[in-house]
Write a protein that holds these residues in place. Structure first.
Motif, short mmCIF file in Angstrom:
data_model
loop_
_atom_site.label_atom_id
_atom_site.label_comp_id
_atom_site.label_asym_id
_atom_site.label_seq_id
_atom_site.Cartn_x
_atom_site.Cartn_y
_atom_site.Cartn_z
N TYR A 126 -8.78 4.40 7.04
CA TYR A 126 -9.00 4.75 5.64
C TYR A 126 -7.69 5.12 4.95
O TYR A 126 -7.47 4.78 3.78
N LYS A 127 -6.81 5.77 5.67
CA LYS A 127 -5.51 6.16 5.10
C LYS A 127 -4.61 4.95 4.92
O LYS A 127 -4.03 4.76 3.85
N SER A 177 0.82 -1.22 0.00
CA SER A 177 0.00 0.00 0.00
C SER A 177 0.84 1.26 0.00
O SER A 177 0.31 2.36 -0.23
N THR A 182 -5.33 9.03 -2.13
CA THR A 182 -5.71 8.72 -0.76
C THR A 182 -5.35 9.88 0.16
O THR A 182 -4.18 10.28 0.22
N ARG A 191 -1.97 10.37 2.38
CA ARG A 191 -0.85 9.58 1.86
C ARG A 191 -0.13 10.41 0.80
O ARG A 191 -0.70 10.77 -0.22
N GLU A 222 -5.30 1.77 4.64
CA GLU A 222 -5.81 0.77 3.69
C GLU A 222 -6.08 1.35 2.31
O GLU A 222 -6.57 0.63 1.44
N ARG A 223 -5.76 2.62 2.11
CA ARG A 223 -6.05 3.30 0.84
C ARG A 223 -7.51 3.05 0.45
O ARG A 223 -7.83 2.64 -0.66
N CYS A 255 -3.86 1.09 -8.17
CA CYS A 255 -2.87 2.01 -7.60
C CYS A 255 -3.42 3.42 -7.65
O CYS A 255 -4.21 3.77 -8.55
N ASP A 256 -3.03 4.26 -6.68
CA ASP A 256 -3.58 5.60 -6.65
C ASP A 256 -2.64 6.59 -5.98
O ASP A 256 -1.77 6.22 -5.20
N ASN A 257 -2.87 7.83 -6.35
CA ASN A 257 -2.26 8.97 -5.64
C ASN A 257 -3.39 9.89 -5.21
O ASN A 257 -3.33 11.10 -5.38
N LEU A 289 -10.76 4.01 -0.79
CA LEU A 289 -11.37 5.05 -1.62
C LEU A 289 -12.88 4.86 -1.68
O LEU A 289 -13.42 3.85 -1.21
N CYS A 331 -0.42 0.68 -3.93
CA CYS A 331 -1.28 -0.24 -4.67
C CYS A 331 -1.93 -1.24 -3.71
O CYS A 331 -1.25 -1.78 -2.82
#
Length: 374
Positions: free
Chosen positions: A357-358, A117, A221, A224, A360-361, A217-219, A363, A229
């Motif tokens: 939430y942060k 993650s 969150t 973060r 575990e990413r 995968c994300d930017n 969304l 991912c």
């Protein structure tokens, strides 16, 4: 199935978004001498031990013990998935219009993909082992190549040609991927595929494919600063401590026991980041502030940051000792419960939710569970 702690057990991918993709039977075109080969999917066998006991040590990353339960289905956690498939390889010759099988091998194929993650990369390794075989099929060699589609790039793909024999020996391919969803607010998905090729002179080569499309995968969150991912369909567990927040724990336990969802993988909650929905969930579940007891605050369940609150319909419920008048102790899967709990418990819950939430990413639209620990 091994369980490493409260809320950390693997789960099967939900049927509604399951997309196991192994190629159907694929037979190579026979050569001028009528020699060809076929690959076909078969059920994964339980005759062979997949892990921690094969005659030759496995390279790469040892798949977790719970992969033993992933035969014919995808199991996963928030940062890893496993799928064990069965495969049959058959060699044949066609002479004067008559086809004769000259060899057959049956094998298990471990598809194991893992990420982090906090990192923008993940891996997909594939391992093949024949557990039975005879004739010319056991003279084959196997090699592989990894490809991708979606918001990612292949950074490494290694599966050099290796002999299929001897039985119960594992042949490993490793591939690594980087996401391209790196700009602020970006969210990207990537499908990863292994193509396996069986070569065996004088038979023509035969190929088959395995595909996993499990990581997001994300930017995007909150909190973060780095790309990471996760497996978005896995319902991670938001765990509240009974000793740290006893009134909160009591309310959630009674709410779930009354039929409200959130305690299991089959009936998880779903994250919402919509401010209007969150406010509506709170306002419809809780009484006006001026009617609340001094030193108490209103706790609603399902949590307001889920899509299963009263904004989704249903009626209010409460329980004895919750200090909410005129609201009965209903049962059933729809609606929401409310209970007055201490401000300290409510503050604890707010911090736990944000951190969960942060970490575990989590969304908008992601499933999660709510559990009570010690």
């Amino acid at each position: 199935m091994a369980v490493t702690g409260l809320g950390s057990e693997p789960a099967a991918k939900p049927a509604e978004n399951r997309d196991i993709q192994a190629a159907a039977e694929n037979c190579s075109t026979p050569n001028a001498d009528g020699a060809g080969a076929c690959l076909r999917p078969i059920p994964a066998s339980r005759q062979s031990t997949l892990l921690h006991g094969s005659p030759t040590p496995q390279a790469g990353v040892n798949p977790p013990q719970w992969c033993e339960d992933a035969r014919g289905r995808i199991l996963g956690t928030r940062e890893a998935v496993c799928w064990v498939a069965g495969l049959s390889y058959e060699t044949y010759r066609t002479v004067n219009g008559q086809r004769q099988t000259t060899g057959k091998a049956e094998m298990n194929v471990i598809n194991y993909s893992y990420g982090d993650s906090g990192l923008p990369t993940w891996a997909y390794q594939i391992e093949v082992s024949a557990y039975s075989g005879w004739g010319d099929a056991m003279k084959a060699s196997i090699s592989g190549k990894a490809t991708k589609s979606g918001a990612c790039k292949v950074t490494e793909s290694t599966f050099p040609s290796k002999k299929l024999a001897p039985l119960n020996s594992w042949k490993l391919g490793e591939s690594f991927f980087d996401t391209t969803a790196t700009r602020q607010g970006a969210i990207g998905h990537c499908a990863t595929t292994w193509t396996l090729t069986f070569t065996n002179a004088p038979y023509t080569p035969a190929t088959t494919t395995y595909k996993l499309n499990e990581f997001r995968c994300d930017n995007a969150t909150a909190g973060r600063s780095r790309v990471g991912c996760v497996v978005p369909w896995y319902a991670s567990a938001l765990i509240y401590s009974k000793s740290r927040a006893p009134e909160l724990a009591s309310h959630i336990t009674r709410a779930q026991n009354s039929g409200l969802p959130g305690a299991t993988f089959k009936r998880p909650l779903t994250r919402t980041t919509n401010a209007t929905t969150i406010a509506r969930n709170r306002d419809r579940a809780c009484p006006p502030r001026e009617t609340r007891p001094h030193g108490k605050t209103c706790d609603e369940y399902p949590v307001a940051t889920s899509k299963q609150g009263l904004s989704a319909g249903g009626e209010r419920r409460s329980f004895p000792g919750c200090s909410i008048r005129g609201v009965p102790s209903r049962t059933g899967p729809k609606g929401a419960s409310a209970c007055m709990i201490s401000e300290a418990d409510q503050d604890y819950q707010g911090g736990k939710n944000s951190g969960f939430y942060k970490a575990e990413r989590m969304l908008d639209g992601d499933p999660f569970r709510v559990l009570i620990g010690n």
